[in-house]
Design an enzyme around this catalytic site. Sequence first.
Site, PDB file in Angstrom:
ATOM      1  N   LYS A  41     -12.555   6.901  11.587  1.00 24.50           N
ATOM      2  CA  LYS A  41     -11.313   6.502  10.935  1.00 24.50           C
ATOM      3  C   LYS A  41     -11.550   5.161  10.251  1.00 24.50           C
ATOM      4  CE  LYS A  41      -8.143   4.021  12.116  1.00 24.50           C
ATOM      5  NZ  LYS A  41      -8.444   2.606  11.746  1.00 24.50           N
ATOM      6  N   THR A  88     -11.841  -2.733  10.265  1.00 25.77           N
ATOM      7  CA  THR A  88     -11.007  -1.870  11.108  1.00 25.77           C
ATOM      8  C   THR A  88     -11.474  -0.437  10.949  1.00 25.77           C
ATOM      9  OG1 THR A  88      -9.191  -3.363  10.631  1.00 25.77           O
ATOM     10  CG2 THR A  88      -8.634  -1.366  11.770  1.00 25.77           C
ATOM     11  N   GLU A 139      -7.323   2.274   1.317  1.00 26.50           N
ATOM     12  CA  GLU A 139      -5.869   2.196   1.140  1.00 26.50           C
ATOM     13  C   GLU A 139      -5.499   2.169  -0.345  1.00 26.50           C
ATOM     14  OE1 GLU A 139      -4.251   0.148   5.250  1.00 26.50           O
ATOM     15  OE2 GLU A 139      -4.645  -1.160   3.551  1.00 26.50           O
ATOM     16  N   ASN A 183       0.266  -2.805   1.705  1.00 23.22           N
ATOM     17  CA  ASN A 183       0.111  -4.053   2.452  1.00 23.22           C
ATOM     18  C   ASN A 183       1.225  -5.047   2.204  1.00 23.22           C
ATOM     19  OD1 ASN A 183      -2.659  -3.939   3.907  1.00 23.22           O
ATOM     20  ND2 ASN A 183      -3.038  -3.042   1.899  1.00 23.22           N
TER      21      ASN A 183
END
Length: 254
Positions: free
Chosen positions: A26, A37, A123, A249
């Site tokens: 992920k 992350t 993203e 974000n």
Amino acid sequence: TDTVKKELAFSLTLGGKEVTLGAIAKGSGMIHPNMGTMLCFITTDCAITHEMLEDALREVVARTFNRVTVDGDTSTNDMCLALANGMAGNPLIEWKDEDYSAFLAALEELCRQLARSIAGDGEGASKLVTCRMTGARSEESAERLAKAVVGSSLVKAAMFGSDANWGRVLCAMGYSGEDFNPDKVDVAFQSQAGSVQVCAKGRGLDFDEDLAKRVLTEHDVTIAITMGEGDSSCTCWGCDLTYEYVKINGDYRT
């Protein structure tokens, strides 16, 4: 914020036995070289010692996950873990022999494809952007330069706008901290729609704007850079910078 599953499995034959490697991962935002992350869990039934498995994983991660950047932000939590139970019954890999090399190659391809998946699912991303650096004086030099290119906000924005802006590419290379001769640099943009060279020996070329637009409108775009300084190469992966990244974000609340 992941939008697609990231899972993959390979099998190969070692010592007459079928060996399988599988992985899930992920990661979408706060992704930058030296992880970020992201999580990756790799399992295999290969019979291999802890020491050989650790060596293989460290070598592979350096050339795959650590060459990905989505947004230049690292995180406090990341992991890439490999587990092996030996149930395939192949001869135990305890030295860096031919079986180890075959296992290493399979593991690297597995992680490379997952690294690409993470970059392409960044993203808000609409494109996977690959920087392929060749002709560098060393692999370390090539990696530093390629990371700077795929990590540049201006390059990423140009990719979103399908703009063949080679000046932003050389600019990013210039602030990478790596010494190089810009008068030897060639730059081309490539995709399934074709290839367009935009810079030769550090100078801009006249090119077909319509072709460049078609090349850069594809989902998978490669920035191909030739340094003309040596025989080393490196590939790094990133994505474009879109309005959606800011929305994701900007709307985020802790």
